[in-house]
Design a protein around this motif. Structure first.
Motif, short mmCIF file in Angstrom:
data_model
loop_
_atom_site.label_atom_id
_atom_site.label_comp_id
_atom_site.label_asym_id
_atom_site.label_seq_id
_atom_site.Cartn_x
_atom_site.Cartn_y
_atom_site.Cartn_z
N PRO A 142 0.82 -1.23 0.00
CA PRO A 142 0.00 0.00 0.00
C PRO A 142 0.84 1.27 0.00
O PRO A 142 0.51 2.25 -0.67
CB PRO A 142 -0.83 -0.13 1.28
CG PRO A 142 -0.88 -1.59 1.56
CD PRO A 142 0.46 -2.10 1.13
N LEU A 143 1.94 1.25 0.77
CA LEU A 143 2.82 2.43 0.81
C LEU A 143 3.54 2.62 -0.52
O LEU A 143 3.69 3.75 -1.00
CB LEU A 143 3.84 2.30 1.94
CG LEU A 143 4.83 3.46 2.10
CD1 LEU A 143 4.09 4.77 2.35
CD2 LEU A 143 5.83 3.17 3.22
N ALA A 144 3.96 1.53 -1.14
CA ALA A 144 4.62 1.62 -2.44
C ALA A 144 3.70 2.25 -3.47
O ALA A 144 4.12 3.13 -4.25
CB ALA A 144 5.06 0.23 -2.89
N GLN A 145 2.45 1.83 -3.49
CA GLN A 145 1.48 2.39 -4.43
C GLN A 145 1.22 3.87 -4.12
O GLN A 145 1.07 4.70 -5.03
CB GLN A 145 0.16 1.61 -4.37
CG GLN A 145 0.26 0.18 -4.86
CD GLN A 145 0.56 0.07 -6.34
OE1 GLN A 145 0.23 0.97 -7.12
NE2 GLN A 145 1.17 -1.02 -6.75
N PHE A 146 1.16 4.21 -2.83
CA PHE A 146 0.90 5.58 -2.41
C PHE A 146 2.04 6.51 -2.84
O PHE A 146 1.81 7.59 -3.40
CB PHE A 146 0.71 5.63 -0.90
CG PHE A 146 0.46 7.00 -0.34
CD1 PHE A 146 -0.71 7.67 -0.61
CD2 PHE A 146 1.41 7.63 0.46
CE1 PHE A 146 -0.95 8.94 -0.10
CE2 PHE A 146 1.18 8.89 0.98
CZ PHE A 146 0.00 9.54 0.70
N MET A 147 3.29 6.07 -2.61
CA MET A 147 4.42 6.90 -2.97
C MET A 147 4.52 7.08 -4.50
O MET A 147 4.84 8.16 -4.99
CB MET A 147 5.72 6.30 -2.42
CG MET A 147 5.79 6.26 -0.91
SD MET A 147 5.51 7.87 -0.11
CE MET A 147 6.87 8.83 -0.77
N ALA A 148 4.22 6.00 -5.24
CA ALA A 148 4.23 6.11 -6.70
C ALA A 148 3.15 7.09 -7.16
O ALA A 148 3.35 7.84 -8.13
CB ALA A 148 4.02 4.74 -7.32
N LYS A 149 2.02 7.08 -6.47
CA LYS A 149 0.94 8.02 -6.80
C LYS A 149 1.39 9.47 -6.56
O LYS A 149 1.13 10.36 -7.39
CB LYS A 149 -0.30 7.72 -5.97
CG LYS A 149 -1.45 8.69 -6.22
CD LYS A 149 -2.66 8.35 -5.37
CE LYS A 149 -3.81 9.33 -5.61
NZ LYS A 149 -5.00 9.00 -4.79
N LEU A 150 2.08 9.71 -5.44
CA LEU A 150 2.59 11.06 -5.17
C LEU A 150 3.55 11.51 -6.27
O LEU A 150 3.53 12.67 -6.69
CB LEU A 150 3.29 11.10 -3.81
CG LEU A 150 2.44 10.88 -2.56
CD1 LEU A 150 3.29 11.06 -1.33
CD2 LEU A 150 1.26 11.83 -2.54
N GLU A 151 4.40 10.60 -6.71
CA GLU A 151 5.34 10.94 -7.78
C GLU A 151 4.60 11.27 -9.07
O GLU A 151 4.96 12.21 -9.79
CB GLU A 151 6.33 9.80 -7.99
CG GLU A 151 7.29 9.61 -6.82
CD GLU A 151 8.25 8.46 -7.03
OE1 GLU A 151 8.18 7.80 -8.09
OE2 GLU A 151 9.07 8.20 -6.13
N SER A 152 3.56 10.51 -9.37
CA SER A 152 2.80 10.77 -10.60
C SER A 152 2.08 12.11 -10.52
O SER A 152 1.93 12.81 -11.52
CB SER A 152 1.81 9.63 -10.87
OG SER A 152 0.75 9.61 -9.93
N LEU A 153 1.62 12.49 -9.32
CA LEU A 153 1.01 13.80 -9.15
C LEU A 153 2.03 14.91 -9.40
O LEU A 153 1.71 15.96 -9.97
CB LEU A 153 0.42 13.93 -7.75
CG LEU A 153 -0.82 13.09 -7.44
CD1 LEU A 153 -1.19 13.21 -5.97
CD2 LEU A 153 -1.99 13.52 -8.32
N THR A 154 3.26 14.67 -8.96
CA THR A 154 4.33 15.63 -9.23
C THR A 154 4.56 15.76 -10.73
O THR A 154 4.75 16.87 -11.25
CB THR A 154 5.62 15.20 -8.52
OG1 THR A 154 5.41 15.19 -7.10
CG2 THR A 154 6.77 16.14 -8.84
N ALA A 155 4.55 14.63 -11.44
CA ALA A 155 4.71 14.66 -12.89
C ALA A 155 3.60 15.47 -13.56
O ALA A 155 3.82 16.09 -14.61
CB ALA A 155 4.74 13.24 -13.45
#
Length: 288
Positions: free
Chosen positions: A241-254
């Motif tokens: 769940p944390l891995a998916q969450f952090m990847a989501k934050l990165e995609s929001l940055t993109a």
């Protein structure tokens, strides 16, 4: 008055603890290891977000001069389901006489909505306690202490799904300085501060600045959201769940969701926030 610092051995709390210590303001750290997890010369109490039976422990601590905890620096656990735990703890803190809560969260947090701790923010508003929500962007220290340290040091690479998104990277020292103000100012109107660094940088620009500062080539490797989640899981050993969450934050940055600047740090602390170039010079030895 004493101040409780959750996340007591984390990046911002350790900086904040030093500021409180230098100002002779009583404080208490929390740690899963209790006193064994505390920096030298600082007191800590055993506290575990996953064990609600430890939530009362900080308020049973005996301070040398009989102080009681009146303010809390609140940092939630690294969990996709942190908000209910934080709300439960806030209720206990208020029951024990806490009058002010300063919560650190992400820059995209909105009250009772969005990602991160929006429902906790709403709970603070509804509770009537004095509060300040610090909405911080990506930490510079992630490059020296967390997901990027090993890859920069050993491979000369940064990996992320942040794409070409620009970020006002901020130092934890600046976050701690704003938190210190919010915890200690005599009267705090319930509010929020976006805590941002002084310049907007892409990860390509980070790599360029690191290359210049370290005298060797650092490359930015652009991942997809899915590749980033996989790396978070396999390389950084984050729970799924944390891995998916952090990847989501990165995609929001993109998607350019972090592309903003302000003058909060300078207005609150009286000095400009640290630049990334200065950060690199201060930490050159960390990357070897």
């Amino acid at each position: 008055m004493a101040i409780l610092l959750t996340g007591g051995t984390g990046k911002t709390s350790t900086h904040l603890a030093k500021l409180l210590q230098d100002a002779n303001i009583p404080f208490l750290l929390t740690s899963r290891k209790g006193q064994a997890g505390a920096p030298s010369g600082m007191e800590a109490v055993k506290f575990d977000w996953d064990d609600a039976s430890t939530y009362e422990a900080p308020f049973q601590h005996k301070f040398p001069n009989g102080e009681t905890i009146k303010a809390v620096y609140l940092i939630g656990p690294q969990s996709h389901n942190a908000s209910p735990l934080m709300i439960s703890f806030v209720g206990i803190a208020i029951k024990h006489g806490v009058k002010r809560v300063v919560m650190l969260t992400g820059s995209e947090t909105e009250r009772n909505g969005g990602i991160h701790s929006g429902s906790v923010w709403q709970h603070l508003e509804d509770s009537g306690v004095e509060y300040c929500v610090l909405r911080a962007t990506w930490f510079m220290e992630n490059l020296t202490q967390w997901q990027h340290l090993g890859s920069i040091k050993n491979e000369g690479k940064i990996y992320s799904a942040c794409g070409d998104g620009k970020v006002p990277f901020v130092s934890v020292a600046d976050i701690a300085a704003v938190a210190f103000y919010a915890l200690t100012v005599e009267k705090l109107p319930s509010t929020d501060y976006r805590v941002l660094g002084p310049e907007l940088l892409t990860h390509d620009q980070l790599a360029e600045k690191l290359s210049k500062g370290l005298g060797r080539k650092i490359e930015n490797v652009k991942l997809t959201k899915e590749e980033s989640a996989e790396r978070w899981s396999e390389v950084n050993h984050a729970p799924e769940p944390l891995a998916q969450f952090m990847a989501k934050l990165e995609s929001l940055t993109a998607d350019k969701r972090e592309e903003r600047t302000n003058s909060v740090v300078e207005k609150v602390t009286g000095r400009p926030p640290m630049t990334f170039d200065a950060f690199v010079q201060e930490n050159k030895s960390v990357w070897g």
